[in-house]
Scaffold this active site. Structure first.
Site, PDB file in Angstrom:
ATOM      1  N   SER A 237      20.137   4.215 -44.237  1.00  0.00           N
ATOM      2  CA  SER A 237      21.113   5.028 -44.513  1.00  0.00           C
ATOM      3  C   SER A 237      21.996   5.347 -43.144  1.00  0.00           C
ATOM      4  CB  SER A 237      20.960   6.279 -45.322  1.00  0.00           C
ATOM      5  OG  SER A 237      20.151   7.118 -44.531  1.00  0.00           O
ATOM      6  N   LYS A 238      23.142   6.076 -43.533  1.00  0.00           N
ATOM      7  CA  LYS A 238      23.877   6.646 -42.357  1.00  0.00           C
ATOM      8  C   LYS A 238      22.843   7.531 -41.391  1.00  0.00           C
ATOM      9  CE  LYS A 238      28.149   5.625 -43.904  1.00  0.00           C
ATOM     10  NZ  LYS A 238      27.833   4.885 -45.467  1.00  0.00           N
ATOM     11  N   ARG A 239      22.043   8.154 -42.119  1.00  0.00           N
ATOM     12  CA  ARG A 239      21.171   8.785 -41.464  1.00  0.00           C
ATOM     13  C   ARG A 239      20.339   7.901 -40.022  1.00  0.00           C
ATOM     14  NH1 ARG A 239      16.448  10.127 -42.809  1.00  0.00           N
ATOM     15  NH2 ARG A 239      16.433   8.795 -44.842  1.00  0.00           N
TER      16      ARG A 239
END
Length: 470
Positions: A237-239
């Site tokens: 994810s963007k994380r």
RNA sequence: GCUCCCUUCGUCUAGUGGUUAGGACGCUGGCCUCUCACGCCGGUAACAGGGGUUCGAGUCCCCUAGGGAGUACCA
């Protein structure tokens, strides 16, 4: 029959590494079998689809070199065709109108969950003959019994009971077709022979096969590739920082490194780690793709990137490095030849961003000395070597690496010290830190004027230090 | 909840009944060396658990556990 594969992203974001790998496998399969690779944009979700996303996906594929032979085809331009197919299904009684309210559907779902059953439409409108004049959706009449076998190229045979499947909506109240209908029609019309896609679609496959059969068509071969997890094993994810393919370019990765990394993620060919694109095409085998999800490992990507940086032509690397120098406010035209700078750093940088940072000293003076390096090397003992070097450099007749190397050796010899006693203080003086290419190349790239200027600065630093100490 | 999928070193993987379970990244010891890298040599570390089948199981079967996907008038 010629092989035809496709990549069918929905333009609701950037091309991420998972999608890129799926596209790569699909592309590889087509290339290997002399087939065609088609690009289709699944933009039927008008709310979430954007042209920016389409461009981002196209840009990512171009950067990776995944060129398509046909397309891009846009589903939003094919609504007439979908209507035609839906009408045909309706005419044959293979689909029907349904006017069940969302409330009823929600209630149905809640009750099923409560009874620990899989939520599924109960077929309420199957035989009601809902009027076309009232607001309604159209549902596909899924077979009520029997099993659907998906002979997956990667998973093997997977069985689904039709009882588990319900009558899915193929056209919304607003008249737009839904995903499961459009993929089927498109794959059929585009004569796709091998559907290679993310395994989040495995569960949709039996429904699609049923629709295909209702249309009297033979289903294509399917290959569901597992997903990619982040460094920490959780869903990517963007994380996790860079998920978009283009972010990797910005971070200084070479497309061939990303491609090589991606092809080895979930696929292997014995112990081989390095694959050129031609080798991938020659050796890729969909049967050898792993079933399990795999975690993205940036360290290994970095290693591959360094491998390609090291191996590639310095001229090309220089070309790719240039914008990264620009990001640092450096114009490579104002200073030493960038190709020479690249050659000096090729074995040292894991990314172009790193290379830009570590070679910035060739173009601009540094602000401050690295504290540890200065403390260790810019001390009283370095004063004489630096003074001698300054004088020798000022008088050097030819500014070449050979002459510079000889000079450092001469000064070391006359001072009766090891080369390190001269080279290290000199390096810190000229670069600002304790690591750089060989001292000869370093001096050469910095140039005479800057060398003298920086040595003076180092000498001043030493004097200052002595004054403070004493 | 239900359906489906998955499970070898920390990570990517090899392995298709008999291997000291191999390679790569990472980490680490050494060599090389003007520094840092590169390169070279070495080390570290795995078959999720439990039952079977078999002379023999990482490999075949079952169960459990743990992950994941789907379960939308998203794709």
């Amino acid at each position: 029959m010629t092989v035809r594969t496709r990549f069918a992203p929905s333009p609701t974001g950037y091309l991420h590494v998972g999608g890129a790998r799926t596209a790569l496998f699909s592309w590889l399969y087509a290339r290997k079998h002399g087939g065609k690779f088609v690009l289709r944009i699944e933009d039927t979700d008008l709310e979430r689809s954007t042209v920016e996303s389409v461009n981002a996906i196209l840009e990512g594929m171009t950067w990776l070199g995944l060129e398509y032979d046909e397309g891009p085809f846009y589903q939003t331009k094919r609504f007439d065709r979908y209507d035609e197919v839906i009408q045909g299904l309706l005419d044959k009684g293979l689909a029907y109108r349904c006017d069940c309210s969302r409330e009823r559907l929600d209630k149905l779902r809640d009750e099923a969950m409560k009874r620990k059953r899989k939520p599924r439409y109960d077929g309420h409108c199957r035989h009601r003959g809902v009027s076309p004049d009232e607001p309604h959706v159209i549902r596909f009449r899924n077979p009520e019994a029997g099993v659907v076998a998906v002979d997956d190229l990667i998973r093997g045979r997977v069985l689904f009971n039709n009882e588990e499947l319900d009558d899915l909506i193929i056209r919304r109240t607003d008249g737009s077709p839904t995903y499961n209908l459009t993929v089927v029609v498109d794959d059929l019309d585009m004569a796709i022979t091998h559907v290679i896609r993310g395994d989040d679609h495995l569960n949709n496959t039996p429904r699609q096969i049923n629709i295909l059969r209702a249309l009297g068509a033979k289903p294509p071969q399917y290959g569901h590739v597992p997903m990619i997890l982040g460094d920490d094993g959780a869903r990517l994810s963007k994380r996790h920082g860079a998920v978009s393919v283009m972010q990797y370019r910005e971070a200084g990765f070479l497309p061939e490194a990303l491609l090589n990394y991606l092809v080895r993620l979930g696929w292997s060919h014995g112990d081989q780690e390095i694959f050129s694109v031609d080798e991938m095409i020659e050796l890729f085998d969909i049967d050898a793709v792993n079933k399990a999800a795999s975690s993205f490992n940036t360290d290994k990507l970095l290693w591959l990137n360094q491998h390609y940086i090291k191996q590639d032509d310095a001229k090309r690397i220089a070309h790719l490095l240039s914008p990264h120098m620009g990001n640092l406010g450096i114009d490579p035209a104002q200073g030493p030849d960038l190709v020479a700078v690249v050659e000096a750093h090729q074995a040292r940088a894991r990314s172009l961003v790193e290379m830009a940072e570590m070679s910035a000293f060739c173009y601009q003076d540094f602000e401050t000395f690295d504290e540890k390096a200065a403390k260790k090397h810019l001390r009283a003992a370095a004063r004489e070597p630096l003074e001698r070097m300054r004088e020798a450099l000022a008088g050097l007749d030819e500014w070449t690496e050979e002459k510079l190397h000889a000079l450092v050796e001469q000064v070391s010899a006359s001072l009766e010290v090891k080369m390190g006693k001269v080279a290290q203080p000199l390096r810190v003086a000229v670069v600002g830190r304790a690591a750089s290419p060989g001292i000869d190349a370093t001096l050469y790239l910095v140039g005479r004027q800057a060398c003298l200027r920086r040595i003076d600065k180092a000498l001043a630093y030493i004097r200052q230090r002595e004054a403070n100490a004493g």
